[in-house]
Design a protein around this motif. Structure first.
Motif, mmCIF file in Angstrom:
data_model
loop_
_atom_site.group_PDB
_atom_site.id
_atom_site.type_symbol
_atom_site.label_atom_id
_atom_site.label_comp_id
_atom_site.label_asym_id
_atom_site.label_seq_id
_atom_site.Cartn_x
_atom_site.Cartn_y
_atom_site.Cartn_z
ATOM 1 N N ALA A 26 58.005 11.273 9.817
ATOM 2 C CA ALA A 26 58.195 11.251 8.369
ATOM 3 C C ALA A 26 56.861 11.432 7.657
ATOM 4 C CB ALA A 26 58.842 9.932 7.956
ATOM 5 N N GLU A 27 56.873 12.221 6.598
ATOM 6 C CA GLU A 27 55.686 12.394 5.762
ATOM 7 C C GLU A 27 55.855 11.574 4.502
ATOM 8 O OE1 GLU A 27 53.032 15.892 3.590
ATOM 9 O OE2 GLU A 27 54.598 16.404 5.046
ATOM 10 N N THR A 28 54.794 10.917 4.078
ATOM 11 C CA THR A 28 54.846 10.070 2.893
ATOM 12 C C THR A 28 54.377 10.845 1.674
ATOM 13 O OG1 THR A 28 54.452 8.061 4.173
ATOM 14 C CG2 THR A 28 53.998 7.953 1.822
ATOM 15 N N VAL A 29 55.193 10.844 0.633
ATOM 16 C CA VAL A 29 54.845 11.449 -0.644
ATOM 17 C C VAL A 29 54.254 10.362 -1.527
ATOM 18 C CG1 VAL A 29 55.669 12.789 -2.608
ATOM 19 C CG2 VAL A 29 56.829 12.991 -0.383
ATOM 20 N N VAL A 64 55.161 4.626 -3.958
ATOM 21 C CA VAL A 64 54.790 4.596 -5.371
ATOM 22 C C VAL A 64 53.563 3.712 -5.562
ATOM 23 C CG1 VAL A 64 55.526 3.938 -7.692
ATOM 24 C CG2 VAL A 64 57.155 5.033 -6.137
ATOM 25 N N PHE A 65 52.575 4.256 -6.285
ATOM 26 C CA PHE A 65 51.367 3.513 -6.608
ATOM 27 C C PHE A 65 51.392 3.133 -8.092
ATOM 28 C CE2 PHE A 65 50.267 5.927 -2.881
ATOM 29 C CZ PHE A 65 49.463 5.062 -2.143
ATOM 30 N N PRO A 66 50.886 1.961 -8.445
ATOM 31 C CA PRO A 66 50.908 1.511 -9.843
ATOM 32 C C PRO A 66 49.766 2.098 -10.657
ATOM 33 C CG PRO A 66 49.884 -0.163 -8.480
ATOM 34 C CD PRO A 66 50.329 0.934 -7.536
ATOM 35 N N SER A 67 49.756 1.775 -11.944
ATOM 36 C CA SER A 67 48.740 2.299 -12.860
ATOM 37 C C SER A 67 47.341 1.797 -12.538
ATOM 38 C CB SER A 67 49.101 1.935 -14.303
ATOM 39 O OG SER A 67 49.238 0.528 -14.445
ATOM 40 N N GLN A 74 44.281 9.632 -16.243
ATOM 41 C CA GLN A 74 43.626 9.975 -14.979
ATOM 42 C C GLN A 74 44.549 10.720 -14.018
ATOM 43 O OE1 GLN A 74 42.662 5.935 -13.983
ATOM 44 N NE2 GLN A 74 40.510 6.149 -14.605
ATOM 45 N N THR A 75 45.850 10.682 -14.283
ATOM 46 C CA THR A 75 46.810 11.224 -13.317
ATOM 47 C C THR A 75 46.673 12.733 -13.139
ATOM 48 O OG1 THR A 75 48.356 9.420 -13.739
ATOM 49 C CG2 THR A 75 49.266 11.413 -12.757
ATOM 50 N N PHE A 76 46.371 13.449 -14.212
ATOM 51 C CA PHE A 76 46.216 14.904 -14.101
ATOM 52 C C PHE A 76 45.159 15.245 -13.051
ATOM 53 C CE2 PHE A 76 44.410 18.999 -15.144
ATOM 54 C CZ PHE A 76 45.497 19.772 -15.502
ATOM 55 N N GLY A 77 43.983 14.662 -13.171
ATOM 56 C CA GLY A 77 42.927 14.917 -12.209
ATOM 57 C C GLY A 77 43.265 14.399 -10.826
ATOM 58 N N GLY A 78 44.021 13.294 -10.787
ATOM 59 C CA GLY A 78 44.407 12.723 -9.498
ATOM 60 C C GLY A 78 45.319 13.631 -8.702
ATOM 61 N N ILE A 79 46.243 14.308 -9.396
ATOM 62 C CA ILE A 79 47.124 15.266 -8.709
ATOM 63 C C ILE A 79 46.333 16.517 -8.338
ATOM 64 C CG2 ILE A 79 49.208 16.674 -8.881
ATOM 65 C CD1 ILE A 79 50.279 14.651 -10.917
ATOM 66 N N ARG A 80 45.534 17.011 -9.262
ATOM 67 C CA ARG A 80 44.738 18.221 -9.006
ATOM 68 C C ARG A 80 43.857 18.055 -7.768
ATOM 69 N NH1 ARG A 80 40.687 18.348 -13.373
ATOM 70 N NH2 ARG A 80 39.774 16.805 -11.969
ATOM 71 N N ASP A 81 43.211 16.896 -7.652
ATOM 72 C CA ASP A 81 42.273 16.659 -6.553
ATOM 73 C C ASP A 81 42.922 16.016 -5.338
ATOM 74 O OD1 ASP A 81 40.364 17.640 -8.307
ATOM 75 O OD2 ASP A 81 39.810 15.647 -9.031
ATOM 76 N N ARG A 82 44.213 15.848 -5.382
ATOM 77 C CA ARG A 82 45.027 15.246 -4.334
ATOM 78 C C ARG A 82 44.593 13.831 -3.962
ATOM 79 N NH1 ARG A 82 47.740 17.775 1.247
ATOM 80 N NH2 ARG A 82 49.510 16.342 1.154
ATOM 81 N N VAL A 83 44.236 13.060 -4.974
ATOM 82 C CA VAL A 83 44.142 11.616 -4.785
ATOM 83 C C VAL A 83 45.552 11.084 -4.507
ATOM 84 C CG1 VAL A 83 43.517 9.426 -5.898
ATOM 85 C CG2 VAL A 83 42.125 11.483 -6.295
ATOM 86 N N VAL A 84 46.536 11.715 -5.178
ATOM 87 C CA VAL A 84 47.961 11.471 -4.935
ATOM 88 C C VAL A 84 48.632 12.831 -4.807
ATOM 89 C CG1 VAL A 84 48.107 9.224 -6.085
ATOM 90 C CG2 VAL A 84 48.360 11.327 -7.432
#
Length: 376
Positions: A26-29, A64-67, A74-84
């Motif tokens: 299983a892969e974790t999203v 799921v990770f909290p705020s 910060q979420t835009f950059g986090g998705i772009r840089d694959r922090v999440v």
């Protein structure tokens, strides 16, 4: 020698077995939600998690990770840089990064049916090449949108006529509501969500233009005395909880991408449904608490509709001059047509379930995306 061959065969079989197990591991999203638990967004992601697990036989799981990991900005950059791998973004927070997405967002005051607005926004973004390209350039793949409930006036005095609105200071969620307030003789005040309660309770402002779901989510039910339900209207439909990191997307196989898109349709539908359900339940609680629930007068509503129509010229200028969008007038007309289309597909004259809404989103939008090429 026989023992040696037997051991070799055993080792080879074991290695093959481990390879097979690893191939199906299983892969974790990883998804971050920058708002508190119990929100409509959490509701939508929970529906997504269950649906995705069922569609992939558990091969794709969600964490799921909290705020505290990433807030909304910060979420835009986090998705772009694959922090999440994915996260909840309010798209109007990123006008510089996503100018094309701002055009339908600026048309907030068209919102009267949140199911239709989420559908119109999703179809617009996912069939708009510049919209897709600006997201791909940010190393993301868009997968539709959700919408808040329709906005009302939550105030400390009656605000159902033009006379009652004169000079009233009302929290505005964005430029569209600020312009509406000015046209109606009121004053739009820019405040973040966590500032609204204090401003209303201290009398700094006279109320807020927000969906009635905010009566409980930010406790306005404790300070508001009047709610005008059919004015100003409008929705925040640039709620993006399903965009994914492009590298993550490329790492999925075709079957997983199809499952992800179909589950994303449910996430958008369930989030929008929960916002709308919270509006209904909050209005019921407000009535029970003695808060006056009213509709705007016919004269005020007619003036409101005129102001919203007249504001289209402002939106053409804003999207052209500020967001540098080419062909703004044609794009605005296209979004208006989509709002009309989706109002017919998901009318408010019946009760809808999240699953029923999702099926319409799938058939009209997601089924037309090619999982073998989209976003790659």
């Amino acid at each position: 020698m026989k023992l040696k061959r037997a051991l070799f065969a055993y080792a080879a079989a074991t290695a093959l077995s481990l390879t097979v197990v690893n191939a199906h591991a299983a892969e974790t999203v990883r998804i971050v939600i920058g708002v508190g638990e119990g929100s409509a967004v959490h509701y939508g992601v929970e529906a997504f998690t269950k649906d995705l697990g069922e569609r992939t036989n558990g091969d794709l799981r969600v964490r799921v990770f909290p705020s505290s990991l990433l807030d909304l900005r910060q979420t835009f950059g986090g998705i772009r840089d694959r922090v999440v791998d994915s996260g909840y973004m309010v798209l109007n927070l990123f006008p510089g990064e996503l100018p094309e997405a701002q055009l339908p967002i600026e048309l907030a005051m068209l919102g009267r049916n949140s199911y239709a607005m989420a559908g119109a926004m999703s179809e617009y973004i996912l069939t708009c090449e510049p919209c897709i390209q600006e997201r791909l350039s940010a190393n993301m793949v868009p997968l539709g949108n959700a919408s808040t409930g329709t906005y009302a006036i939550l105030g400390t005095s009656p605000m159902t006529t033009e006379a009652e609105l004169q000079g009233k200071k009302l929290r505005a969620a964005g430029g569209a509501w600020s312009r509406w307030a000015a046209a109606m003789g009121a004053v739009g005040v820019s405040l973040s969500g966590n500032e609204i309660f204090e401003a209303v309770s201290q009398g700094t402002i006279d109320g807020a233009m927000n969906a009635p779901s905010e009566l409980t989510s930010i406790r306005l039910i404790d300070v508001a005395t009047h709610v005008t339900t059919n004015m100003p209207g409008g929705t925040v439909h640039g709620l993006d909880l399903m965009s994914v990191n492009r590298d993550f997307w490329r790492g999925l196989n075709n079957e997983q991408r199809r499952a992800y898109m179909d589950a994303a349709a449910l996430a958008n539908a369930a989030t929008t449904w929960k916002f709308a359900a919270d509006v209904a339940s909050n209005l019921k609680m407000a009535t029970e608490k003695g808060i006056t629930i009213s509709e705007a007068s016919a004269e005020a509503k007619a003036r409101s509709d005129e102001a919203i129509q007249a504001d289209l010229a402002n939106i053409i200028q804003i999207t052209t001059d500020t967001h540098k969008i080419e062909g703004a007038e044609e794009k605005i007309a296209r979004f208006q047509d989509l709002v009309t289309k989706w109002g017919g597909l998901l009318p408010l004259d019946r009760q809808w379930s999240p699953e029923e809404i999702a099926e319409v989103y799938r058939s009209e939008i997601f089924s037309k995306l090619d999982e073998t090429s989209y976003g790659l």
